[in-house]
Motif scaffolding. Structure first.
Motif, PDB file in Angstrom:
ATOM      1  N   LYS A   1      29.078  11.974  -3.351  1.00  0.00           N
ATOM      2  CA  LYS A   1      28.705  10.489  -3.376  1.00  0.00           C
ATOM      3  C   LYS A   1      29.206   9.692  -2.291  1.00  0.00           C
ATOM      4  O   LYS A   1      30.186  10.303  -1.622  1.00  0.00           O
TER       5      LYS A   1
ATOM      6  N   HIS B   1      24.170   9.716  -3.418  1.00  0.00           N
ATOM      7  CA  HIS B   1      24.962  10.826  -2.822  1.00  0.00           C
ATOM      8  C   HIS B   1      24.590  11.044  -1.139  1.00  0.00           C
ATOM      9  O   HIS B   1      23.709  10.219  -0.526  1.00  0.00           O
TER      10      HIS B   1
ATOM     11  N   SER C   1      27.358  17.140  -5.793  1.00  0.00           N
ATOM     12  CA  SER C   1      26.812  16.289  -4.916  1.00  0.00           C
ATOM     13  C   SER C   1      28.232  15.765  -4.462  1.00  0.00           C
ATOM     14  O   SER C   1      28.871  15.355  -4.994  1.00  0.00           O
TER      15      SER C   1
END
Length: 353
Positions: free
Chosen positions: A237, A46, A235
């Protein structure tokens, strides 16, 4: 480069150094000391890794030999990727690709595996000595480094081995400086305490901030609310599509009423990644909303944001576009080198079934 320049490279954009005098002594006495950061190979990478990459580059520029350590056996203990070592090692190869794609100077770092260390009986001698230097309560308290509660050791006793092995890694590789996010602070403090008891060289500890997840951080517990592989929807990536980045950022927590900057993921991305790496943030907005504007410092940005001159929607949109631009080399790399990404993606899809 003089000692002060090297020192400033090491400590810039960090949250904590333990301690200053030890680092200055190390830089004075050793032109090429050894630093390391360890990772469990356990999933897709991430945006928070961009911060890590920048610090690795700082350490390399300051003359450190940097070891990027793949904690494959640790990931097995922690039940990652189905508890399958082959899956874990495939993930490590993919993560190595990520580091190169994000700009780590390959010629200045070395990649090592826990598997290399555990074959040496000296490693297990270190593990035993570390265990004899610590109480069970201290070890179980350190289990939070692996995202586990103390009680889980009652169900799986191998979990107790994890902190012992992580400390043993440091001493078995002759590490001068242990680097990680603030979530690894407890184990680094444990290593320093063990060094005093065993008469070993005490590692310097360097910690950088943790990016909060997109849903917002928790000022009282930044570790549990950090951006993480374990929470994919919370998150960004590094190889998310352009559309996914825009979509995720549009939903990110970014309240103008919340003045604690460190729980705002959009502001923290700007502070720790975009301004640090790019140096400015361009806001492209219609003239009726103030027209285009550029901010050349984080302080300038937050002043406009908290005064109401910059709307959260405009900030989120601009941050998304800056991230997309930042990841252009990553997209290019994985287009040319897709094998390991494809392999780990297939493994993760299989494990979902």
């Amino acid at each position: 480069m003089d000692i002060e320049q090297r020192y400033q490279l090491v400590v810039r954009n960090s949250d904590e150094l333990i301690d200053e005098e030890e680092l200055r002594t190390l830089l004075t006495s050793n032109e090429h000391p050894v630093a390391y950061i360890g990772f469990e190979p356990s999933g897709l990478v991430h945006l928070g890794w961009a911060l890590v990459v920048e610090k690795i580059c700082d350490l390399c520029a300051a003359g450190f030999k940097v070891i990027i350590f793949w904690a494959d056996w640790h990931a097995l203990i922690n039940d990652k990727l189905g508890g399958n070592l082959e899956n874990i090692r495939v993930c490590a190869k993919y993560m190595e690709d990520c580091f190169i794609a994000l700009g780590v100077p390959k010629e200045s770092v070395s990649f090592r595996y826990a598997s290399e260390l555990i074959a040496d009986s000296k490693y297990w001698e270190n593990v035993i000595n570390i265990g004899k230097s610590c109480t069970m309560a201290r070890i179980k308290k350190s289990m939070t480094i692996m995202g586990r509660s103390e009680d889980e050791a009652e169900l799986d006793s191998s979990k107790v081995m994890y902190p012992l092995m992580q400390v043993a890694d440091i001493f078995s590789m002759g590490i001068d400086l242990a680097y990680a996010g603030m979530d690894q602070r407890r184990v680094h403090m444990l290593a320093r305490d063990v060094a005093d008891k065993c008469g070993w060289t005490k590692p310097i500890a360097l910690h950088t901030p943790l990016l909060p997840g997109l849903s917002g951080g928790n000022k009282m517990d930044s570790v549990s609310s950090k951006m993480s592989k374990s929470h994919p929807d919370d998150s960004i990536k590094i190889h998310d599509s352009i559309d996914d980045i825009r979509k995720k950022m549009s939903k990110a927590f970014c309240s103008i009423e919340q003045t604690e900057e460190d729980i705002n993921p959009v502001l923290m991305i700007c502070k720790n990644i975009l301004f640090s790496k790019i140096g400015k943030l361009d806001i492209d907005r219609p003239n009726k909303f103030g027209g285009p504007v550029s901010y050349c410092s984080y302080e300038e940005l937050t002043k406009a944001y908290f005064s109401g001159k910059l709307h959260p929607a405009d900030l989120k949109k601009a941050t998304a576009e800056a991230i997309i631009k930042y990841f252009e080399p990553v997209r290019k790399f994985f287009k040319e080198h897709p094998d390991n990404l494809n392999k780990i993606t297939e493994i993760l899809e299989t494990l979902k079934k």
